[in-house]
Design a protein around this motif. Structure first.
Motif, PDB file in Angstrom:
ATOM      1  N   ARG A  43      -8.657   9.181 -13.046  1.00 28.16           N
ATOM      2  CA  ARG A  43      -9.723   8.488 -13.387  1.00 28.16           C
ATOM      3  C   ARG A  43      -9.908   6.932 -12.810  1.00 28.16           C
ATOM      4  NH1 ARG A  43     -14.695   7.750 -13.225  1.00 28.16           N
ATOM      5  NH2 ARG A  43     -15.973   7.266 -15.236  1.00 28.16           N
ATOM      6  N   CYS A  44      -8.652   6.409 -13.414  1.00 29.35           N
ATOM      7  CA  CYS A  44      -8.624   4.928 -12.900  1.00 29.35           C
ATOM      8  C   CYS A  44      -8.981   4.765 -11.306  1.00 29.35           C
ATOM      9  CB  CYS A  44      -7.321   4.395 -13.341  1.00 29.35           C
ATOM     10  SG  CYS A  44      -7.300   2.364 -13.028  1.00 29.35           S
ATOM     11  N   GLU A  45      -8.420   5.581 -10.465  1.00 34.35           N
ATOM     12  CA  GLU A  45      -8.832   5.242  -9.203  1.00 34.35           C
ATOM     13  C   GLU A  45     -10.287   5.539  -8.749  1.00 34.35           C
ATOM     14  OE1 GLU A  45      -7.495   7.030  -4.817  1.00 34.35           O
ATOM     15  OE2 GLU A  45      -6.650   8.140  -6.626  1.00 34.35           O
ATOM     16  N   GLU A  46     -10.607   6.504  -9.327  1.00 32.87           N
ATOM     17  CA  GLU A  46     -12.226   6.558  -9.100  1.00 32.87           C
ATOM     18  C   GLU A  46     -12.909   5.725  -9.536  1.00 32.87           C
ATOM     19  OE1 GLU A  46     -12.822  10.110 -11.663  1.00 32.87           O
ATOM     20  OE2 GLU A  46     -11.875  11.598 -10.276  1.00 32.87           O
ATOM     21  N   ILE A  47     -12.857   5.014 -10.798  1.00 27.44           N
ATOM     22  CA  ILE A  47     -13.460   3.747 -11.272  1.00 27.44           C
ATOM     23  C   ILE A  47     -13.223   2.551 -10.166  1.00 27.44           C
ATOM     24  CG2 ILE A  47     -13.502   2.162 -13.190  1.00 27.44           C
ATOM     25  CD1 ILE A  47     -12.472   4.497 -14.993  1.00 27.44           C
ATOM     26  N   MET A  48     -12.143   2.476 -10.134  1.00 33.74           N
ATOM     27  CA  MET A  48     -11.761   1.157  -9.126  1.00 33.74           C
ATOM     28  C   MET A  48     -12.400   1.479  -7.773  1.00 33.74           C
ATOM     29  SD  MET A  48      -8.075  -0.170 -10.354  1.00 33.74           S
ATOM     30  CE  MET A  48      -8.034  -0.820 -12.067  1.00 33.74           C
ATOM     31  N   ARG A  49     -12.562   2.562  -7.253  1.00 34.86           N
ATOM     32  CA  ARG A  49     -13.270   2.821  -6.144  1.00 34.86           C
ATOM     33  C   ARG A  49     -14.618   2.531  -6.051  1.00 34.86           C
ATOM     34  NH1 ARG A  49     -10.896   5.004  -1.893  1.00 34.86           N
ATOM     35  NH2 ARG A  49      -9.096   5.862  -2.876  1.00 34.86           N
ATOM     36  N   GLU A  50     -15.250   2.866  -7.188  1.00 35.10           N
ATOM     37  CA  GLU A  50     -16.789   2.516  -7.509  1.00 35.10           C
ATOM     38  C   GLU A  50     -16.848   1.189  -7.600  1.00 35.10           C
ATOM     39  OE1 GLU A  50     -17.876   4.668 -10.746  1.00 35.10           O
ATOM     40  OE2 GLU A  50     -17.518   6.913  -9.656  1.00 35.10           O
ATOM     41  N   VAL A  51     -16.092   0.526  -8.364  1.00 35.04           N
ATOM     42  CA  VAL A  51     -15.975  -1.051  -8.575  1.00 35.04           C
ATOM     43  C   VAL A  51     -16.188  -1.655  -7.032  1.00 35.04           C
ATOM     44  CG1 VAL A  51     -15.218  -2.996  -9.245  1.00 35.04           C
ATOM     45  CG2 VAL A  51     -15.436  -1.198 -10.845  1.00 35.04           C
ATOM     46  N   CYS A  52     -15.171  -1.291  -6.288  1.00 36.22           N
ATOM     47  CA  CYS A  52     -14.948  -1.954  -4.806  1.00 36.22           C
ATOM     48  C   CYS A  52     -16.136  -1.646  -4.081  1.00 36.22           C
ATOM     49  CB  CYS A  52     -13.568  -1.047  -4.194  1.00 36.22           C
ATOM     50  SG  CYS A  52     -12.166  -1.887  -4.565  1.00 36.22           S
ATOM     51  N   GLU A  53     -16.915  -0.490  -3.976  1.00 35.54           N
ATOM     52  CA  GLU A  53     -17.831  -0.278  -3.290  1.00 35.54           C
ATOM     53  C   GLU A  53     -18.957  -1.040  -3.853  1.00 35.54           C
ATOM     54  OE1 GLU A  53     -18.902   3.908  -3.606  1.00 35.54           O
ATOM     55  OE2 GLU A  53     -16.945   4.638  -2.542  1.00 35.54           O
ATOM     56  N   SER A  54     -19.186  -1.468  -5.087  1.00 32.77           N
ATOM     57  CA  SER A  54     -20.121  -2.282  -5.495  1.00 32.77           C
ATOM     58  C   SER A  54     -20.057  -3.755  -5.109  1.00 32.77           C
ATOM     59  CB  SER A  54     -20.377  -2.151  -7.124  1.00 32.77           C
ATOM     60  OG  SER A  54     -19.301  -2.892  -7.516  1.00 32.77           O
ATOM     61  N   PHE A  55     -18.859  -4.053  -4.710  1.00 31.22           N
ATOM     62  CA  PHE A  55     -18.616  -5.398  -4.156  1.00 31.22           C
ATOM     63  C   PHE A  55     -18.666  -5.251  -2.496  1.00 31.22           C
ATOM     64  CE2 PHE A  55     -17.231  -6.372  -8.449  1.00 31.22           C
ATOM     65  CZ  PHE A  55     -17.284  -7.859  -8.314  1.00 31.22           C
ATOM     66  N   GLU A  56     -18.948  -4.258  -2.098  1.00 33.82           N
ATOM     67  CA  GLU A  56     -18.972  -3.868  -0.334  1.00 33.82           C
ATOM     68  C   GLU A  56     -17.231  -4.028   0.034  1.00 33.82           C
ATOM     69  OE1 GLU A  56     -21.833  -6.004   1.938  1.00 33.82           O
ATOM     70  OE2 GLU A  56     -23.420  -5.904  -0.133  1.00 33.82           O
ATOM     71  N   ALA A  57     -16.533  -3.629  -0.766  1.00 34.98           N
ATOM     72  CA  ALA A  57     -15.160  -3.573  -0.355  1.00 34.98           C
ATOM     73  C   ALA A  57     -14.697  -2.288  -0.541  1.00 34.98           C
ATOM     74  CB  ALA A  57     -14.222  -4.267  -1.531  1.00 34.98           C
ATOM     75  N   GLU A  58     -13.570  -1.930   0.125  1.00 32.36           N
ATOM     76  CA  GLU A  58     -12.921  -0.618   0.159  1.00 32.36           C
ATOM     77  C   GLU A  58     -11.552  -0.569  -0.324  1.00 32.36           C
ATOM     78  OE1 GLU A  58     -11.888   2.891   3.526  1.00 32.36           O
ATOM     79  OE2 GLU A  58     -12.812   0.840   4.426  1.00 32.36           O
ATOM     80  N   LEU A  59     -11.498   0.476  -1.474  1.00 36.45           N
ATOM     81  CA  LEU A  59      -9.977   0.594  -2.086  1.00 36.45           C
ATOM     82  C   LEU A  59      -9.358   1.522  -0.899  1.00 36.45           C
ATOM     83  CD1 LEU A  59      -8.201   0.358  -4.394  1.00 36.45           C
ATOM     84  CD2 LEU A  59      -9.113   2.376  -5.138  1.00 36.45           C
ATOM     85  N   LYS A  60      -8.522   0.948  -0.232  1.00 34.50           N
ATOM     86  CA  LYS A  60      -7.852   1.662   1.022  1.00 34.50           C
ATOM     87  C   LYS A  60      -6.467   2.869   0.268  1.00 34.50           C
ATOM     88  CE  LYS A  60      -8.893   0.428   5.219  1.00 34.50           C
ATOM     89  NZ  LYS A  60      -9.499   1.206   5.984  1.00 34.50           N
ATOM     90  N   GLU A  61      -5.853   2.202  -0.727  1.00 32.53           N
ATOM     91  CA  GLU A  61      -4.720   2.961  -1.393  1.00 32.53           C
ATOM     92  C   GLU A  61      -4.831   2.683  -2.722  1.00 32.53           C
ATOM     93  OE1 GLU A  61      -2.420   4.800   0.194  1.00 32.53           O
ATOM     94  OE2 GLU A  61      -3.369   4.364   2.059  1.00 32.53           O
ATOM     95  N   PHE A  62      -4.277   3.165  -3.620  1.00 31.69           N
ATOM     96  CA  PHE A  62      -4.277   3.541  -4.950  1.00 31.69           C
ATOM     97  C   PHE A  62      -2.989   4.141  -5.505  1.00 31.69           C
ATOM     98  CE2 PHE A  62      -4.884   4.709  -9.408  1.00 31.69           C
ATOM     99  CZ  PHE A  62      -5.284   3.578  -9.938  1.00 31.69           C
ATOM    100  N   ASN A  63      -2.266   3.767  -6.358  1.00 28.49           N
ATOM    101  CA  ASN A  63      -1.290   4.509  -7.081  1.00 28.49           C
ATOM    102  C   ASN A  63      -0.645   3.804  -8.198  1.00 28.49           C
ATOM    103  OD1 ASN A  63       0.565   6.723  -7.644  1.00 28.49           O
ATOM    104  ND2 ASN A  63       1.362   6.758  -5.678  1.00 28.49           N
ATOM    105  N   GLY A  64       0.174   4.508  -8.969  1.00 25.98           N
ATOM    106  CA  GLY A  64       0.425   3.723 -10.369  1.00 25.98           C
ATOM    107  C   GLY A  64       1.606   4.653 -10.939  1.00 25.98           C
ATOM    108  N   GLU A  65       1.942   4.008 -12.128  1.00 25.70           N
ATOM    109  CA  GLU A  65       2.946   4.453 -12.917  1.00 25.70           C
ATOM    110  C   GLU A  65       2.399   4.393 -14.289  1.00 25.70           C
ATOM    111  OE1 GLU A  65       7.072   3.158 -12.109  1.00 25.70           O
ATOM    112  OE2 GLU A  65       6.725   3.626 -10.191  1.00 25.70           O
ATOM    113  N   GLU A  66       3.214   4.631 -15.396  1.00 26.23           N
ATOM    114  CA  GLU A  66       2.799   4.776 -16.620  1.00 26.23           C
ATOM    115  C   GLU A  66       2.471   3.293 -17.365  1.00 26.23           C
ATOM    116  OE1 GLU A  66       6.608   6.289 -18.313  1.00 26.23           O
ATOM    117  OE2 GLU A  66       5.359   8.190 -18.903  1.00 26.23           O
ATOM    118  N   ASP A  67       2.832   2.277 -16.578  1.00 22.87           N
ATOM    119  CA  ASP A  67       2.577   1.045 -16.980  1.00 22.87           C
ATOM    120  C   ASP A  67       1.933   0.010 -16.069  1.00 22.87           C
ATOM    121  OD1 ASP A  67       4.831   0.589 -15.668  1.00 22.87           O
ATOM    122  OD2 ASP A  67       5.945  -0.623 -17.122  1.00 22.87           O
TER     123      ASP A  67
END
Length: 143
Positions: A43-67
């Motif tokens: 869900r965090c990736e989806e949210i951040m992808r939408e935020v980037c689009e609103s800035f005319e930016a592109e989220l090229k890669e996303f990943n993470g761990e528990e913290d």
């Protein structure tokens, strides 16, 4: 553009600018608590992808761990990086706390989700040694 120029999809153009700006961002949960689940990361990736689009930016890669999460963002020069970061962190914190409230409250309290700090590193393009050498080898005009 010159017909000799081979288009690179990562090199973008604006009205008066040609650019290729990328940043590696790392956001850490408050107190480095292990609050993130697999569903939350998705869900965090989806949210951040939408935020980037609103800035005319592109989220090229996303990943993470528990913290923490890692992002690779391709952004235009008109974007102030600190504003992009504030929006990424603010929107994701608000929505993740709202959508995963019961889980998040076990780990985080006081309305916080992300640590106040973050890592931002420019990346992509030629290594600094190559850029320095290119600049050093520029020919000064005679006279």
């Amino acid at each position: 553009m010159s017909p000799r120029w081979n288009p690179n999809p990562d090199v973008r153009t604006g009205r008066h600018v040609v650019y290729n700006l990328r940043v590696h961002l790392v956001f850490v949960t408050k107190y480095r608590r292990k609050a993130m689940t697999d569903a939350m990361l998705t869900r965090c990736e989806e949210i951040m992808r939408e935020v980037c689009e609103s800035f005319e930016a592109e989220l090229k890669e996303f990943n993470g761990e528990e913290d923490h999460v890692h992002l690779l963002v391709h952004y235009p020069p008109k974007v102030q990086l600190s504003k992009l970061v504030n929006s990424l962190k603010g929107v994701s914190a608000r929505l993740l706390r709202k959508e995963f409230d019961t889980h998040v409250r076990r780990y985080l309290w006081g309305g916080h989700f992300w640590s106040g700090s973050y890592f931002a590193g420019s990346c992509g393009g030629a290594p600094l040694t190559v850029v320095r050498q290119y600049i050093d080898n520029q020919q000064h005009p005679e006279g």
